[in-house]
Design a protein around this motif. Structure first.
Motif, PDB file in Angstrom:
ATOM      1  N   HIS A   2       0.840  -1.201   0.000  1.00  0.00           N
ATOM      2  CA  HIS A   2       0.000   0.000   0.000  1.00  0.00           C
ATOM      3  C   HIS A   2       0.880   1.257   0.000  1.00  0.00           C
ATOM      4  CE1 HIS A   2      -3.258  -2.744   0.825  1.00  0.00           C
ATOM      5  NE2 HIS A   2      -2.695  -3.129   1.951  1.00  0.00           N
ATOM      6  N   ARG A  38      -0.520  -1.673  -5.987  1.00  0.00           N
ATOM      7  CA  ARG A  38      -1.671  -0.808  -5.847  1.00  0.00           C
ATOM      8  C   ARG A  38      -2.938  -1.536  -6.196  1.00  0.00           C
ATOM      9  NH1 ARG A  38       2.581  -0.466  -7.693  1.00  0.00           N
ATOM     10  NH2 ARG A  38       1.863  -1.940  -9.183  1.00  0.00           N
ATOM     11  N   SER A  54       2.531   2.533   6.034  1.00  0.00           N
ATOM     12  CA  SER A  54       2.576   1.269   5.300  1.00  0.00           C
ATOM     13  C   SER A  54       3.993   0.698   5.382  1.00  0.00           C
ATOM     14  CB  SER A  54       2.138   1.478   3.851  1.00  0.00           C
ATOM     15  OG  SER A  54       2.907   2.500   3.231  1.00  0.00           O
TER      16      SER A  54
END
Length: 716
Positions: free
Chosen positions: A288, A669, A294
């Motif tokens: 992420h 993603r 993240s």
């Protein structure tokens, strides 16, 4: 005589002193800004880990070739700070002159010794007239009221408005007709439709003359031949795809050209020896990437040594030598990165990895997770047309849909309804109270820093829309979000902290809270400023723990409220998961040995980490969160059989607590690429001229991952 000698030598000594001072301040500026960037990276990311850092040469010229370029300016910061931390080598990046001239970004780039590169597309200027494509040949451009012979140049660029793309001019026929080297195309269907429409109806256009890169090349050659370190993103632009976009050949030209110039100087007697340039591939894997707190794993591959033999071939046939080296570089980059054809397949394979490793998920470090994903991708790509593999993919897809309908994650399924309802109520109450406690403690920081979170999120979304509109390679432009979040925070945080500090100072003075003791305004202001920073950071770390407890509440809540019918669905889901787990293991056992020579050592030890075996192999993780726990986790491992023992022996294993480990492993993603690049095959001839052996295709990472973390324990 003495006076003349003194005057003759003084300038030389003065120059040496000046050079020493200049070098000292350049290094000081670099280390200072690297330290500052390191604070930013460790604040934005929850965990930054590296693997294979023993592959970084301790001396001599290096080119770090980095891919995929999924996080715009953040990629460079991550690599620069970690390489400096691990090896004390200082990287100079190539940066577009357009970015180099910007404030903040450009100023930071100059302090870090970046080398500006002027790109032809940045020099495009509006031209007179309109153009359209020939109906019979999309390489032929027809002009209306144009003057191609003066406006355009052979090998120059011609571009479309609204950043719909540009391409090179192959030949100019006359003022109203020219031939393109390649037609205007885009992998994005929506963008391609716009291109077709404007070229059919006629459109304004831009042009740029052929650009001479010799000055840039010479600056890079000088930097490398002085023993410098260069960082390059061969994709040349950031993107949010699951695969590489076409790599530029600049990295090969830099390496070969630098050694070629050394040969010339050696022949002229200017230098005593020829120093090879080492090209080190770096793979970046984000979990992420656009989200705050993240994780990221950075993997260093084995160096590709560009020596005198390669440079001589380059002098004899530059085109073939560049192509061979680029194929090898792309091949090595794919060894340290994950390339998947589409998002749906990536999600299926990540689910398969979780199913395969369900019993040991918390014991598996992030770099090993990346390697497991990579191997599953390779196995799937090789056998995806097999009927049993297609059936398994469809089954996992359906399982993922069931999880989405129940708002669950895979790692939560096994904990559903395991105990009595009373026990679940007790566990839920206990964790809910803990969640409330930690979130309450983090509330001051949320209030202090909350406005920046809101503003940064909104501005980053706006910038993502702008970047998407101006790009032909981005899908959702998520690669720019984290960069803008950090930039906004860097600008607004000092302003916000100053605001709170001024408010606090006014309150202290106006209401005479300290009584007769009244320190200076500056002291009170600085006290509040430091207090605001420390409060925000403490709230951040405490809030993380609260979020981890929050993520564990969902399965407990479902178990408490479930009725008989829900219990039946939950048991059915658990049975489905168990069946899929068996199928995934069968898939790995069936196809794994035919792909990977170390299947038994890697896969079976990967899924049986707690087995006793004294013959451990080399594996390295460096985590920013666990340096303080090094003594606690002080386990040493021996060098691997296919690595240099002097470089990799006695490396400490470090890792981090990972409460939400099963959920967060979603690298890259949530987007879907429009097309997949073909898998590059390594040209066998390259193995004769490039030092690294081509047999590393299947097992270049096999030994470094075996059995390494069997004693590793994560704190819950």
């Amino acid at each position: 005589m003495g006076e003349s000698e003194s005057t003759a030598t003084n300038p030389s000594s003065s120059n040496k002193s000046t050079n020493f001072i200049n070098v000292f301040f350049r290094l000081l500026a670099y280390d200072t800004i690297t330290w500052f960037f390191n604070l930013i990276i460790h604040t934005f990311f929850r965990d930054v880990q590296t693997r294979g850092s023993f592959n970084i040469p301790q001396e001599g010229p290096i080119i770090f070739v980095i891919a995929p370029h999924n996080n715009q300016f953040v990629d460079g910061l991550v690599v620069m700070t970690k390489v400096k931390e691990i090896s004390s080598r200082r990287i100079s990046f190539l940066i577009a002159k357009k970015s180099y001239n910007k404030r903040i970004i450009g100023d930071a780039a100059k302090l870090c010794g970046a080398i500006p590169v002027e790109r032809a597309q940045d020099l495009l200027k509006p031209a007179i007239g309109e153009i359209m494509v020939d109906s019979n040949d999309d390489k032929i451009i027809i002009g209306k009221e144009t003057n191609f012979t003066k406006q355009c140049q052979s090998k120059g660029l011609i571009g479309l408005p609204d950043n719909l793309g540009n391409t090179k001019v192959s030949e100019i026929i006359d003022d109203t007709k020219l031939i393109l080297k390649r037609p205007f195309t885009s992998s994005n269907k929506e963008t391609q439709d716009k291109i077709n429409t404007v070229l059919k109806n006629g459109t304004k256009f831009k042009t740029a003359s052929q650009f001479d890169n010799h000055v840039v090349f010479q600056n890079v050659f000088n930097h490398l031949n002085q023993g410098g370190v260069l960082g390059i993103f061969p994709e040349a632009t950031s993107h949010d795809r699951l695969q590489f976009i076409p790599l530029k050949s600049g990295v090969a030209i830099f390496a070969l050209g630098a050694v070629s110039q050394q040969i010339e100087k050696f022949q002229n007697g200017e230098i005593n020896q020829i120093t090879p340039v080492r090209v080190v591939p770096i793979g970046l894997s984000y979990f992420h990437p656009h989200k705050f707190r993240s994780r990221v794993v950075m993997e260093f591959g084995k160096p590709i040594i560009v020596d005198q033999n390669l440079a001589q071939e380059y002098n004899e046939n530059s085109k073939d030598s560049i192509n061979k080296l680029m194929k090898h570089i792309e091949f090595k980059l794919k060894e340290v990165t994950m390339n998947c054809n589409d998002y749906e397949t990536l999600m299926v394979l990540q689910a398969a990895r979780r199913l395969y490793t369900s019993g040991n998920r918390k014991n598996i470090p992030l770099p090993m997770v990346i390697e497991m994903n990579r191997r599953l991708i390779k196995g799937y790509e090789q056998y995806k047309d097999q009927p049993d593999v297609k059936e398994l993919k469809n089954s996992v897809l359906e399982y993922n849909k069931q999880l989405m309908r129940l708002n669950l994650h895979d790692h939560q399924v096994e904990s559903l309804n395991r105990s009595t309802r009373i026990h679940n109520i007790w566990m839920f109450s206990k964790r809910f109270f803990t969640f409330i406690l930690f979130m309450s403690l983090s509330l001051p920081g949320i209030i202090l820093f909350g406005p920046i979170f809101i503003i940064a999120k909104r501005i980053s979304k706006i910038k993502a829309k702008e970047a998407l509109a101006n790009s032909t390679v981005k899908i959702k432009a998520k690669d720019v979000i984290s960069s803008w979040k950090i930039l906004v925070a860097m600008v607004l945080a000092p302003m916000l902290y100053s605001f709170w500090s001024i408010i606090g100072t006014i309150i202290i003075i106006k209401f005479k809270i300290l009584g007769k003791y009244q320190p200076s305004y500056i002291f009170i202001f600085l006290y509040f400023y430091c207090w605001a920073i420390l409060t925000t950071y403490a709230s951040l770390r405490i809030g993380e723990i609260g979020v981890d407890y929050y993520k564990s509440l969902t399965p407990l809540f479902l178990s408490i409220l479930s009725i008989n019918q829900d219990n039946f669905q939950i048991e059915k889901l658990k049975n489905t998961r168990n069946e899929l787990r068996i199928k995934v293991n069968e898939f790995c056992d069936k196809y794994g040995p035919g792909i990977f020579k170390d299947y038994d050592e890697f896969y079976k030890k990967y899924n049986k980490i707690d087995d006793e075996d004294g013959d451990e192999e080399e594996y390295e993780i460096i985590s920013n969160e666990t340096v303080s726990n090094q003594n606690k986790l002080n386990r040493q491992i021996s060098g691997s059989s296919d690595s240099d023992p002097e470089n990799v022996s006695n490396i400490p294993i470090m890792a981090t607590s990972d409460s939400d480990h099963g959920d967060e492993h979603s690298p890259i993603r949530s987007n879907e690429p429009e097309e997949a690049e073909e898998q590059g095959k390594f040209n066998k001839e390259t193995s004769e001229v490039v030092t690294n052996n081509n047999n590393d295709d299947d097992d270049s990472v096999q030994v470094r991952l075996r059995k390494s973390m069997k004693d590793k324990q994560f704190d819950e």
